[in-house]
Structures are given as C-alpha cells and as structure tokens.
Design a protein around this motif. Structure first.
Motif, PDB file in Angstrom:
ATOM      1  N   LYS A 257      23.208  45.684  28.981  1.00  0.00           N
ATOM      2  CA  LYS A 257      22.884  45.594  30.404  1.00  0.00           C
ATOM      3  C   LYS A 257      24.141  45.327  31.217  1.00  0.00           C
ATOM      4  N   ALA A 258      24.961  44.371  30.733  1.00  0.00           N
ATOM      5  CA  ALA A 258      26.191  44.047  31.457  1.00  0.00           C
ATOM      6  C   ALA A 258      27.142  45.237  31.435  1.00  0.00           C
ATOM      7  N   GLU A 259      27.201  45.955  30.337  1.00  0.00           N
ATOM      8  CA  GLU A 259      28.083  47.095  30.238  1.00  0.00           C
ATOM      9  C   GLU A 259      27.638  48.215  31.174  1.00  0.00           C
ATOM     10  N   LYS A 260      26.354  48.403  31.283  1.00  0.00           N
ATOM     11  CA  LYS A 260      25.826  49.420  32.200  1.00  0.00           C
ATOM     12  C   LYS A 260      26.206  49.084  33.635  1.00  0.00           C
ATOM     13  N   ALA A 261      26.076  47.799  33.979  1.00  0.00           N
ATOM     14  CA  ALA A 261      26.439  47.376  35.333  1.00  0.00           C
ATOM     15  C   ALA A 261      27.925  47.595  35.567  1.00  0.00           C
ATOM     16  N   ARG A 262      28.719  47.369  34.543  1.00  0.00           N
ATOM     17  CA  ARG A 262      30.164  47.525  34.673  1.00  0.00           C
ATOM     18  C   ARG A 262      30.526  48.986  34.876  1.00  0.00           C
ATOM     19  N   GLN A 263      29.871  49.839  34.146  1.00  0.00           N
ATOM     20  CA  GLN A 263      30.137  51.268  34.296  1.00  0.00           C
ATOM     21  C   GLN A 263      29.736  51.752  35.680  1.00  0.00           C
ATOM     22  N   GLU A 264      28.627  51.236  36.156  1.00  0.00           N
ATOM     23  CA  GLU A 264      28.193  51.624  37.509  1.00  0.00           C
ATOM     24  C   GLU A 264      29.216  51.171  38.539  1.00  0.00           C
ATOM     25  N   ARG A 265      29.766  49.995  38.320  1.00  0.00           N
ATOM     26  CA  ARG A 265      30.773  49.460  39.237  1.00  0.00           C
ATOM     27  C   ARG A 265      32.021  50.333  39.204  1.00  0.00           C
ATOM     28  N   ILE A 266      32.428  50.718  37.992  1.00  0.00           N
ATOM     29  CA  ILE A 266      33.612  51.565  37.854  1.00  0.00           C
ATOM     30  C   ILE A 266      33.381  52.901  38.556  1.00  0.00           C
ATOM     31  N   GLU A 267      32.224  53.468  38.402  1.00  0.00           N
ATOM     32  CA  GLU A 267      31.906  54.736  39.062  1.00  0.00           C
ATOM     33  C   GLU A 267      31.956  54.592  40.563  1.00  0.00           C
ATOM     34  N   GLU A 268      31.455  53.469  41.051  1.00  0.00           N
ATOM     35  CA  GLU A 268      31.462  53.235  42.486  1.00  0.00           C
ATOM     36  C   GLU A 268      32.897  53.142  42.997  1.00  0.00           C
ATOM     37  N   LEU A 269      33.727  52.432  42.236  1.00  0.00           N
ATOM     38  CA  LEU A 269      35.125  52.285  42.639  1.00  0.00           C
ATOM     39  C   LEU A 269      35.855  53.638  42.580  1.00  0.00           C
ATOM     40  N   LEU A 342      39.437  48.051  39.818  1.00  0.00           N
ATOM     41  CA  LEU A 342      39.241  48.858  38.610  1.00  0.00           C
ATOM     42  C   LEU A 342      39.826  48.168  37.390  1.00  0.00           C
ATOM     43  N   LEU A 343      41.000  47.569  37.558  1.00  0.00           N
ATOM     44  CA  LEU A 343      41.598  46.840  36.436  1.00  0.00           C
ATOM     45  C   LEU A 343      40.727  45.651  36.019  1.00  0.00           C
ATOM     46  N   ASP A 344      40.195  44.943  37.014  1.00  0.00           N
ATOM     47  CA  ASP A 344      39.300  43.815  36.709  1.00  0.00           C
ATOM     48  C   ASP A 344      38.068  44.285  35.970  1.00  0.00           C
ATOM     49  N   ALA A 345      37.513  45.404  36.429  1.00  0.00           N
ATOM     50  CA  ALA A 345      36.279  45.904  35.809  1.00  0.00           C
ATOM     51  C   ALA A 345      36.505  46.234  34.345  1.00  0.00           C
ATOM     52  N   GLU A 346      37.708  46.649  34.015  1.00  0.00           N
ATOM     53  CA  GLU A 346      37.959  47.038  32.629  1.00  0.00           C
ATOM     54  C   GLU A 346      38.376  45.871  31.762  1.00  0.00           C
ATOM     55  N   TYR A 347      39.258  45.033  32.237  1.00  0.00           N
ATOM     56  CA  TYR A 347      39.790  43.977  31.390  1.00  0.00           C
ATOM     57  C   TYR A 347      39.573  42.581  31.908  1.00  0.00           C
ATOM     58  N   GLY A 348      38.948  42.422  33.031  1.00  0.00           N
ATOM     59  CA  GLY A 348      38.823  41.116  33.649  1.00  0.00           C
ATOM     60  C   GLY A 348      37.578  40.392  33.193  1.00  0.00           C
ATOM     61  N   ALA A 349      37.125  39.416  34.040  1.00  0.00           N
ATOM     62  CA  ALA A 349      36.021  38.544  33.677  1.00  0.00           C
ATOM     63  C   ALA A 349      34.699  39.263  33.587  1.00  0.00           C
ATOM     64  N   ALA A 350      34.619  40.449  34.170  1.00  0.00           N
ATOM     65  CA  ALA A 350      33.348  41.159  34.168  1.00  0.00           C
ATOM     66  C   ALA A 350      32.994  41.682  32.789  1.00  0.00           C
ATOM     67  N   PHE A 362      36.219  50.562  25.755  1.00  0.00           N
ATOM     68  CA  PHE A 362      36.914  51.812  26.042  1.00  0.00           C
ATOM     69  C   PHE A 362      37.512  52.413  24.799  1.00  0.00           C
ATOM     70  N   GLY A 363      37.231  51.759  23.717  1.00  0.00           N
ATOM     71  CA  GLY A 363      37.581  52.375  22.438  1.00  0.00           C
ATOM     72  C   GLY A 363      39.071  52.377  22.194  1.00  0.00           C
ATOM     73  N   ALA A 364      39.733  53.386  22.588  1.00  0.00           N
ATOM     74  CA  ALA A 364      41.150  53.556  22.277  1.00  0.00           C
ATOM     75  C   ALA A 364      41.987  52.500  22.977  1.00  0.00           C
ATOM     76  N   ALA A 365      43.246  52.390  22.563  1.00  0.00           N
ATOM     77  CA  ALA A 365      44.157  51.433  23.178  1.00  0.00           C
ATOM     78  C   ALA A 365      44.405  51.832  24.629  1.00  0.00           C
ATOM     79  N   ALA A 366      44.770  50.819  25.438  1.00  0.00           N
ATOM     80  CA  ALA A 366      44.934  51.070  26.875  1.00  0.00           C
ATOM     81  C   ALA A 366      45.964  52.151  27.159  1.00  0.00           C
ATOM     82  N   ASP A 367      46.961  52.281  26.284  1.00  0.00           N
ATOM     83  CA  ASP A 367      47.995  53.278  26.543  1.00  0.00           C
ATOM     84  C   ASP A 367      47.436  54.687  26.545  1.00  0.00           C
ATOM     85  N   GLU A 368      46.333  54.897  25.868  1.00  0.00           N
ATOM     86  CA  GLU A 368      45.762  56.241  25.813  1.00  0.00           C
ATOM     87  C   GLU A 368      44.792  56.474  26.952  1.00  0.00           C
TER      88      GLU A 368
END
Lengths: 414, 138
Positions: A257-269, A342-350, A362-368
């Motif tokens: 559920k939290a991941e779905k909300a995060r993805q929606e947030r990323i899409e919005e951003l 966007l950075l917060d949504a991926e690696y922050g408290a969310a 996000f699976g792969a390392a951030a560099d990819e």
C-alpha cells in the motif's frame, strides 16, 4: 493334601512346635530370596505369638489358641501367593530403579558424544535384567535396547519437554509424571469390593525420554494421554505459525500500500516536472521572440535616425527581459523543488520498511537509474547556478518496480 | 454376605464382618500409622477397636499389604528384639517388625482422605439426608 488344621494337630504336642512347623510350610511356599522369607517368617511368628496370648486370655488352651491363630491366616498357599505378589511389585520397582541407574551410569561412562552418535561402539555396561540377589554384572549391551523390555517401556517426549542435556530433568518432566499418574493410573478406590486393578506404576523422565514400568492397561492409557498431549502441542504450534503468517501478510500488505502511494506520488511529480519543462520552453521561445523584435525595431530606428525611438525600444526591452528573468527564476525554483521531492520519494523517509527490512524497490543500483542520474547532474543548477543554457532534459522512464516477493528478505525485486 | 469367604471373621453375634477393599485397607493402615509407629498385630487390633468391630483386617490381608507399602516407600520398617510375656525364661526371643509412616505415605494418605471426602460429599448430594426424612413426608 492335608489341611492346616489337620497338619497342626498331627504335629502336636506343643504350640511352639506347631507354629514352627506351620511357618516351615509357609516358608517353603514363598519362593522368595532367603532374607525376605526369613523376615516374613519372623513377622508372622510375632503375630501368631501375640494372637495366641490374647486367645488364651479368653480361656482357650494353648493348642486351641494356636489352631485358631493359624486358622485366621487362611489357606497357607493363598497367603504365600499374597506375599509373592507384594514382593514382586517391589522387585519390579527395584529392577526399574537399577535399570535406570545402570543406564545412567552407562551414559556417563560413554560420554555425551558417543551417546548421541548413531554408530557408537558397544562398551561394557551393567547387565539387564538384574538377577536375584541384586548383583550387577558387567556385560555388553546391544546398541539398540528397543522400545520395550518386559513391562518397562520408553516413550519419546521431546516435543513436551525443554532440556539442554540428555540427563536433565526439567520442570516439565515432573508435570508430565504427575499428569500421567493422575490420569493413567487406575486404582479404584471408593467403596468397591474389587481389588486394585494394577500395581502403582513407576515413571521417570530423563532428558527427552519417558521410562514407564507398568501393566498393559497403564501403558495403553499413558500412550493415549501422550498422544493427546502431542496433538495439543501440534495444534498450538499450528496456531502460532498461522498467526505469524497472518502477521507477515499484514506487513506485506502495508508495504504494498505504501509503495503504491509512493509510485503515485512519483508519477504526480513527473507530471509536474513535464509541465514546468513545457513552460520553460515557452519562456525560451518568448525570450527569443522579444530579442528578435528588439533587434529588428532598433535596427529600423537606427536607419531612420530616430534616436528617441531607439532609446524607448531599449527601455522596453529591459523591462520585458526583467519580467522574463523573474519568470525563469520561478521556473528554476519549481524545477529544483520537484527534483528534491523526487529524490525524497525514492530514498527519503517515504520509503516503507518492515522490521528493518527495506526492499530496494527500484531494483538496480542508483547509478543505473536514468532519473536519479539526471537529477543529480542538474542539482543546484537552478537558482544558484545561473540560467539554464538549454531546455532541461526530459525525464527518462525509471525501471518498472518489480512485485514484492511474498516472504520478506528473500531477495531484491530484481 | 451370603458369599462368605473361608475364614471370614464374624462378630459376637455370629454375623459376618465385611472385608475391606485393598484401597480402604491401605487408607486405614496408613491412618493408624499416622498416629504413631506400630507393628502388624497392633495394627489389626487398632482397626478392630476403632471401627467397633465393624471392620476386620485379617493378617492374610494385612501383612502382604504392609510388604507392598514398604516396597513402595510409603512406610519404613525397623526390627526389635522382644521376649514374650509368657515365654519361658530360657526361651529365645523373637523379632518384631515396627512400621512408621514415611513422608510419601503421609502424602498418599492425605490424597486418599481427600478423595474419600469428595466421594462422600457426592453421595450425600444424591441421597440428600434421606433415611431421617421419612418422618417429614408422613
């Protein structure tokens, strides 16, 4: 076969001889070790002498009193059988104790390593069974003692007790013994003319093994009680596993559920970022247009020698440029903000976590990750770093988020 | 009572004295020993005296029972050298075996007494004071 009465009458003349003779007969019927026979004889002689004395006080003669006293003891054979039964109960218990002590002594001799090893070489052990007289002879035991020895059996109670060593007797051992004694020992004890149906059993728990000495009836009842306990333990464990599985499912649902909300947030951003990018392009076009117009108009004014018009055009260009600069600053600030979000949504408290388990969604390392790479490279290039030289690059699609595995910690999503 | 066993004792009126079951016999013997140490013959007399002659614990039942109780650790035993009062001065003495209630025996006795009380209470609940209640009905 002559009766006791006839036998004692024949043996007269003295009661002392009669009593002695009768005791001789009883002693021969006892079929017990010598010390036990002599003890029984001594005790019964004391009884008979006391009884004779009391009967004589009532007026009987000594021979009459002796006959009566012996008669009260009943059939000699029946009496001997009673003593043999009583002594066998003790003998079995002695064997039980000696067997347990011998087994424990053997285990201590072998040591823990050989006791636990499946390929243990047989070593000298006390023999079983214990011969009459109580001697314990050293002998070689078979490696597999089997589940039963005469009335002695063993049961595995490892699911019911918690012990740290093979010889430990924990509190559960005493509870188990008390439970079996109370439930499985059949001793009809109230207002019944029947004899007790079985001798009192012996129970010992050593480590995870329950040793039981008892009749067939007791073993059947004890086995039923043990099976019931195992069933209850199994059900309890099943319930615990069920609760744990349910808890884990709840946790995973919360993560999803939290991941779905995060993805929606990323899409919005992303959507906001695209919008700002469009605005930035429009701003650039407008700026270019303003510059083109200014150049063209100033050129014409210069040709016509209209210096006042030229100055006026210059002032207007300044004003429009300043307004456009404000607009550019605003766009840059909004782009910076979107970038941070966007950075917060991926690696922050969310980012959702469960008991320290933090899947790399996000699976792969951030560099990819093209998005992160772009965000990092353009960070600070907005209001701090001056104007954009070109339209910000479009956001490339991030890798699709994999499905979260069913069991936490089984691996990354890629 | 019509199926009297051989040598089953009788009271002064010639009526058969009911024999005790093994469980009751055990309870009575342990009760006697709870009062103090005793030897076999004294135990039989004590049982008869306390029951007013209603119970009889014959030697054929008593002594094997005492043997079992000793083997089970419910009683402990010791020997004493005695001389009978009526014996001749030169006659050899005999040995007397005394019994004492052990801690385990005391615990067993307490358990049996409690079971007996519970059973009695249950029976009383059923009969509810009948026997003396017939006068009320009339």
């Amino acid at each position: 076969m002559t009766s006791v009465r006839e036998r004692t009458e024949q043996i007269e003349p003295t009661s002392r001889d009669a009593i002695g003779s009768w005791l001789d007969v009883l002693e021969r019927m006892l079929d017990l070790p010598s010390d036990q026979r002599q003890a029984i004889r001594a005790e019964l002689e004391d009884h008979l002498r006391n009884r004779i004395d009391d009967l004589m006080i009532t007026g009987m003669s000594e021979p009459e009193a002796a006959r009566a006293a012996v008669g009260e003891l009943g059939e000699t054979a029946e009496l001997a059988r009673g003593f043999r039964r009583a002594a066998r109960a003790g003998k079995r218990m002695t064997m039980m104790h000696a067997t347990v002590i011998a087994a424990m002594g053997g285990l201590l001799t072998l040591g823990a390593a050989t006791f636990l090893g499946p390929n243990t070489q047989p070593v000298e052990q006390p023999a079983m069974p214990i011969p009459p007289g109580g001697e314990v002879r050293a002998a070689v035991l078979p490696t597999d003692p089997g589940e039963a020895f005469d009335e002695l059996r063993r049961y595995d109670v490892s699911a019911l007790v918690n012990v740290n060593s093979p010889l430990e007797q924990g509190p559960e051992a005493h509870q188990l013994i008390e439970l079996l004694e109370n439930l499985a020992f059949y001793n009809y004890s109230v207002y019944s003319d029947e004899e007790d149906t079985e001798d009192e059993p012996m129970l010992v728990v050593i480590g995870t093994t329950l040793f039981v000495r008892g009749g067939e009836g007791f073993h059947k009842r004890a086995a039923w009680v043990l099976a019931s306990l195992h069933e209850a333990v199994g059900k309890q464990r099943g319930l615990e596993n069920q609760r744990r599985a349910e808890y884990e499912r709840e946790q995973m649902r919360a993560i999803e559920k939290a991941e779905k909300a995060r993805q929606e947030r990323i899409e919005e951003l992303r959507s906001q970022y695209d919008e700002m990018r469009t605005r930035f392009r429009e701003y650039q076009l407008e700026r270019m247009q303003v510059l083109e117009n200014f150049k063209k108009n100033r050129g014409q004014a210069k040709k016509q020698g209209e210096s006042d018009l030229e100055m006026d055009l210059g002032r207007r260009f300044q004003i429009e440029s300043t307004e456009l600069d404000f607009e550019q600053q605003d766009i840059q600030e909004r782009l910076d903000r979107i970038r941070e979000l966007l950075l917060d949504a991926e690696y922050g408290a969310a980012k959702p976590t469960v008991d320290g388990f933090s899947p790399n969604l996000f699976g792969a390392a951030a560099d990819e990750n093209p998005l992160l790479e772009y965000l990092r490279s353009t960070r600070g290039r907005g209001s701090r770093g001056g104007a954009f030289a070109e339209v910000p690059q479009p956001l490339k699609a991030a890798p699709r988020v994999q499905e979260i595995p069913a069991t936490p910690g089984t691996g990354r999503s890629r | 009572m019509s199926d009297a066993k051989p040598n089953q004792p009788r009271d002064m009126d010639g009526k058969l004295v009911p024999e005790l079951s093994s469980s009751h016999a055990e309870m009575l013997v342990l009760s006697v020993l709870a009062e103090g140490s005793a030897y076999g013959y004294r135990i039989t007399k004590q049982v008869t005296a306390t029951s007013g002659g209603s119970f009889s614990l014959g030697p054929a039942k008593l002594y094997p029972l005492l043997t079992r109780l000793e083997k089970q650790g419910l009683v402990t035993a010791s020997w004493e050298e005695v001389k009978a009062d009526r014996s001749e001065p030169d006659a050899p003495g005999r040995r007397r075996k005394w019994y004492r209630l052990s801690a385990k025996g005391r615990k067993r006795l307490e358990g049996r007494i409690e079971a007996h009380r519970q059973f009695t209470a249950l029976i009383d609940a059923f009969i509810g004071g009948r026997g003396g209640g017939q006068e009320e009905r009339a």
